[in-house]
Scaffold this motif. Structure first.
Motif, PDB file in Angstrom:
ATOM      1  N   PRO A 188      36.218  32.325  35.507  1.00 24.85           N
ATOM      2  CA  PRO A 188      36.647  33.703  35.819  1.00 24.85           C
ATOM      3  C   PRO A 188      35.740  34.772  35.228  1.00 24.85           C
ATOM      4  CG  PRO A 188      38.090  32.715  34.171  1.00 24.85           C
ATOM      5  CD  PRO A 188      37.211  31.613  34.682  1.00 24.85           C
ATOM      6  N   ASP A 189      34.914  34.407  34.249  1.00 28.12           N
ATOM      7  CA  ASP A 189      34.018  35.390  33.633  1.00 28.12           C
ATOM      8  C   ASP A 189      32.957  35.893  34.610  1.00 28.12           C
ATOM      9  OD1 ASP A 189      35.397  35.116  31.276  1.00 28.12           O
ATOM     10  OD2 ASP A 189      34.015  33.626  30.433  1.00 28.12           O
ATOM     11  N   SER A 190      32.818  35.216  35.755  1.00 32.28           N
ATOM     12  CA  SER A 190      31.807  35.632  36.733  1.00 32.28           C
ATOM     13  C   SER A 190      32.245  36.857  37.527  1.00 32.28           C
ATOM     14  CB  SER A 190      31.509  34.482  37.700  1.00 32.28           C
ATOM     15  OG  SER A 190      32.677  34.139  38.446  1.00 32.28           O
ATOM     16  N   MET A 191      33.522  37.254  37.423  1.00 35.58           N
ATOM     17  CA  MET A 191      34.017  38.403  38.168  1.00 35.58           C
ATOM     18  C   MET A 191      33.936  39.676  37.341  1.00 35.58           C
ATOM     19  SD  MET A 191      37.339  37.366  40.440  1.00 35.58           S
ATOM     20  CE  MET A 191      38.262  36.841  39.001  1.00 35.58           C
ATOM     21  N   PHE A 239      35.230  40.904  45.486  1.00 35.48           N
ATOM     22  CA  PHE A 239      35.902  39.666  45.124  1.00 35.48           C
ATOM     23  C   PHE A 239      34.865  38.547  45.035  1.00 35.48           C
ATOM     24  CE2 PHE A 239      39.567  41.860  47.069  1.00 35.48           C
ATOM     25  CZ  PHE A 239      40.503  41.678  46.063  1.00 35.48           C
ATOM     26  N   SER A 240      35.051  37.639  44.083  1.00 34.15           N
ATOM     27  CA  SER A 240      34.216  36.443  43.987  1.00 34.15           C
ATOM     28  C   SER A 240      34.974  35.256  44.550  1.00 34.15           C
ATOM     29  CB  SER A 240      33.839  36.167  42.527  1.00 34.15           C
ATOM     30  OG  SER A 240      33.039  37.195  41.996  1.00 34.15           O
ATOM     31  N   ARG A 241      34.266  34.351  45.163  1.00 34.46           N
ATOM     32  CA  ARG A 241      34.894  33.178  45.754  1.00 34.46           C
ATOM     33  C   ARG A 241      35.249  32.152  44.680  1.00 34.46           C
ATOM     34  NH1 ARG A 241      31.021  31.312  50.483  1.00 34.46           N
ATOM     35  NH2 ARG A 241      32.622  29.711  50.743  1.00 34.46           N
ATOM     36  N   PHE A 242      36.120  31.223  45.052  1.00 33.11           N
ATOM     37  CA  PHE A 242      36.504  30.080  44.227  1.00 33.11           C
ATOM     38  C   PHE A 242      37.196  30.502  42.925  1.00 33.11           C
ATOM     39  CE2 PHE A 242      32.290  29.210  46.206  1.00 33.11           C
ATOM     40  CZ  PHE A 242      32.759  28.498  47.290  1.00 33.11           C
ATOM     41  N   GLN A 243      37.940  31.611  42.978  1.00 35.76           N
ATOM     42  CA  GLN A 243      38.656  32.088  41.806  1.00 35.76           C
ATOM     43  C   GLN A 243      40.157  31.851  41.957  1.00 35.76           C
ATOM     44  OE1 GLN A 243      37.382  33.217  39.004  1.00 35.76           O
ATOM     45  NE2 GLN A 243      35.250  33.138  39.695  1.00 35.76           N
ATOM     46  N   SER A 244      40.820  31.560  40.855  1.00 38.85           N
ATOM     47  CA  SER A 244      42.265  31.331  40.877  1.00 38.85           C
ATOM     48  C   SER A 244      43.002  32.654  41.042  1.00 38.85           C
ATOM     49  CB  SER A 244      42.711  30.661  39.577  1.00 38.85           C
ATOM     50  OG  SER A 244      42.602  31.571  38.488  1.00 38.85           O
ATOM     51  N   PRO A 245      44.228  32.617  41.560  1.00 40.30           N
ATOM     52  CA  PRO A 245      45.013  33.856  41.673  1.00 40.30           C
ATOM     53  C   PRO A 245      45.189  34.565  40.332  1.00 40.30           C
ATOM     54  CG  PRO A 245      46.010  32.130  42.989  1.00 40.30           C
ATOM     55  CD  PRO A 245      44.911  31.478  42.193  1.00 40.30           C
ATOM     56  N   GLY A 246      45.412  33.811  39.262  1.00 39.38           N
ATOM     57  CA  GLY A 246      45.573  34.421  37.953  1.00 39.38           C
ATOM     58  C   GLY A 246      44.323  35.149  37.483  1.00 39.38           C
ATOM     59  N   ALA A 247      43.161  34.550  37.767  1.00 39.31           N
ATOM     60  CA  ALA A 247      41.905  35.185  37.376  1.00 39.31           C
ATOM     61  C   ALA A 247      41.676  36.466  38.156  1.00 39.31           C
ATOM     62  CB  ALA A 247      40.746  34.214  37.589  1.00 39.31           C
ATOM     63  N   VAL A 285      40.007  41.748  51.066  1.00 38.26           N
ATOM     64  CA  VAL A 285      41.296  41.148  50.719  1.00 38.26           C
ATOM     65  C   VAL A 285      41.104  39.715  50.230  1.00 38.26           C
ATOM     66  CG1 VAL A 285      43.551  40.411  51.608  1.00 38.26           C
ATOM     67  CG2 VAL A 285      42.554  42.576  52.372  1.00 38.26           C
ATOM     68  N   TYR A 286      41.834  39.373  49.178  1.00 36.85           N
ATOM     69  CA  TYR A 286      41.877  38.011  48.642  1.00 36.85           C
ATOM     70  C   TYR A 286      43.304  37.489  48.790  1.00 36.85           C
ATOM     71  CZ  TYR A 286      42.497  34.426  44.987  1.00 36.85           C
ATOM     72  OH  TYR A 286      42.808  33.280  44.293  1.00 36.85           O
ATOM     73  N   VAL A 287      43.453  36.241  49.253  1.00 32.46           N
ATOM     74  CA  VAL A 287      44.760  35.593  49.331  1.00 32.46           C
ATOM     75  C   VAL A 287      44.636  34.224  48.663  1.00 32.46           C
ATOM     76  CG1 VAL A 287      46.633  34.776  50.797  1.00 32.46           C
ATOM     77  CG2 VAL A 287      45.272  36.758  51.510  1.00 32.46           C
ATOM     78  N   GLY A 288      45.384  34.024  47.569  1.00 29.89           N
ATOM     79  CA  GLY A 288      45.357  32.756  46.863  1.00 29.89           C
ATOM     80  C   GLY A 288      46.632  31.969  47.091  1.00 29.89           C
ATOM     81  N   TYR A 336      49.581  34.783  46.205  1.00 30.18           N
ATOM     82  CA  TYR A 336      49.186  36.060  45.604  1.00 30.18           C
ATOM     83  C   TYR A 336      48.130  36.689  46.508  1.00 30.18           C
ATOM     84  CZ  TYR A 336      46.722  39.429  42.663  1.00 30.18           C
ATOM     85  OH  TYR A 336      46.119  40.561  42.193  1.00 30.18           O
ATOM     86  N   ALA A 337      48.347  37.931  46.883  1.00 32.59           N
ATOM     87  CA  ALA A 337      47.390  38.643  47.739  1.00 32.59           C
ATOM     88  C   ALA A 337      46.995  39.953  47.072  1.00 32.59           C
ATOM     89  CB  ALA A 337      48.001  38.919  49.115  1.00 32.59           C
ATOM     90  N   ALA A 338      45.716  40.302  47.208  1.00 34.77           N
ATOM     91  CA  ALA A 338      45.223  41.566  46.653  1.00 34.77           C
ATOM     92  C   ALA A 338      44.201  42.148  47.619  1.00 34.77           C
ATOM     93  CB  ALA A 338      44.587  41.350  45.281  1.00 34.77           C
ATOM     94  N   GLY A 339      44.289  43.458  47.832  1.00 35.02           N
ATOM     95  CA  GLY A 339      43.357  44.117  48.737  1.00 35.02           C
ATOM     96  C   GLY A 339      42.865  45.423  48.156  1.00 35.02           C
ATOM     97  N   VAL A 340      41.557  45.668  48.292  1.00 35.08           N
ATOM     98  CA  VAL A 340      40.970  46.941  47.889  1.00 35.08           C
ATOM     99  C   VAL A 340      40.528  47.646  49.165  1.00 35.08           C
ATOM    100  CG1 VAL A 340      39.137  48.072  46.578  1.00 35.08           C
ATOM    101  CG2 VAL A 340      40.231  46.009  45.669  1.00 35.08           C
ATOM    102  N   PHE A 341      41.087  48.839  49.435  1.00 33.57           N
ATOM    103  CA  PHE A 341      40.899  49.537  50.698  1.00 33.57           C
ATOM    104  C   PHE A 341      40.306  50.930  50.491  1.00 33.57           C
ATOM    105  CE2 PHE A 341      44.710  46.950  50.859  1.00 33.57           C
ATOM    106  CZ  PHE A 341      44.517  46.178  51.985  1.00 33.57           C
TER     107      PHE A 341
END
Length: 297
Positions: free
Chosen positions: A34-37, A50-58, A216-219, A230-235
């Motif tokens: 997660p430090d890569s984000m 958003f960075s790929r391959f990240q957990s919802p918590g991260a 948008v990220y959907v985990g 968990y979904a997050a979007g920056v618009f």
């Protein structure tokens, strides 16, 4: 016997969506560090990726400098939507929208299949959605971009047509835009999906679309028989649709990508679970009737 066979078939097919053959862009055996984000900063929404391959918590943690986790509000809609959501204004025209929900008695693959089904999006948002078409596309370019800006590999494209929305004293007219969806598999059965506007379809996008930029990220994580979403979007809000005079609401047409509007996924699978329980109860009742009749014969 025929009735029993038909009911059994109906029960088996309740949880099979099967509308789209799920194709993943990539597969990793575990989440990335997660430090890569980079963390999201107020008034710097345009710089966030958003960075790929990240957990919802991260992913959720990179927003902690912009909002308090206690800002999430529980929601139980009359239409069956349930979960929690949070909306944060980032300054300027930028907004962060998040949601959390549990889809019962299903797999991550089934949730993704439902998420990509335009018919269900239309069913759950009939006041906003006119039509959604999902198609699969391939790019032969090498996979050399970890942050997926170029989407140079397999992805889904959704072409959306939205109802005209009232803005002050006028209306936007019917809105059209296209978005790309990439799906990564993590481990045995967890997934991450990413959504961005499709630059190749800009000619078919109307001027008055809900937003100028979306990310948008959907985990999806399997938790026993259920799936945690968990979904997050920056618009970047399109001010031709959402003027400065209007307080932006994540339940509106823009925030539906990651805010309260996404909670229909939980509602959908709760409906399926209730239907399965009803059919199961009916089968049990019929079986008891048959046994009793044979016992007293």
């Amino acid at each position: 016997v025929l009735r029993f066979a038909l009911l059994s078939f109906y029960l088996r097919t309740l949880f099979v969506t099967g509308n789209i053959d799920l194709l993943c862009t990539d597969h990793r055996y575990k989440y990335d560090n997660p430090d890569s984000m980079r963390k999201l900063q107020m008034k710097k929404g345009a710089e966030f990726r958003f960075s790929r391959f990240q957990s919802p918590g991260a992913v959720k943690s990179v927003f902690n400098d912009c909002r308090n986790v206690k800002s999430f509000k529980n929601f139980n809609g009359r239409d069956g939507r349930r979960g929690s959501f949070c909306t944060t204004r980032l300054g300027g025209d930028w907004v962060l929208a998040e949601s959390e929900q549990i889809a019962p008695s299903c797999t991550c693959e089934q949730v993704l299949d439902v998420y990509l089904d335009g018919r269900l999006q239309k069913k759950w948002s009939p006041d906003k959605v006119i039509d959604v078409k999902t198609t699969l596309h391939h790019h032969q370019q090498a996979k050399n971009n970890r942050n997926f800006e170029s989407a140079s590999y397999p992805y889904y494209r959704q072409d959306l047509v939205l109802h005209s929305q009232r803005v002050i004293t006028s209306r936007t007219g019917i809105m059209r835009y296209s978005q790309r969806i990439l799906v990564d598999k993590i481990g045995i059965g967890d997934y991450c999906a990413f959504v961005q506007l499709d630059p190749d379809q800009s000619s078919t996008t109307t001027t008055k679309k809900p937003f100028n930029t979306l990310s948008v990220y959907v985990g999806l994580q399997q938790q026993g028989k259920d799936v945690k979403i968990y979904a997050a979007g920056v618009f970047e809000v399109n001010r031709k649709v959402v003027p400065n005079l209007i307080v932006f609401d994540a339940s509106g047409i823009a925030g539906n990508m990651a805010g309260k509007g996404t909670l229909w996924l939980s509602g959908h699978f709760h409906e399926l679970k209730a239907s399965a329980a009803s059919v199961g109860g009916m089968l049990h009742g019929r079986a008891r009737t048959v046994v009793d009749s044979l016992t007293h014969a």
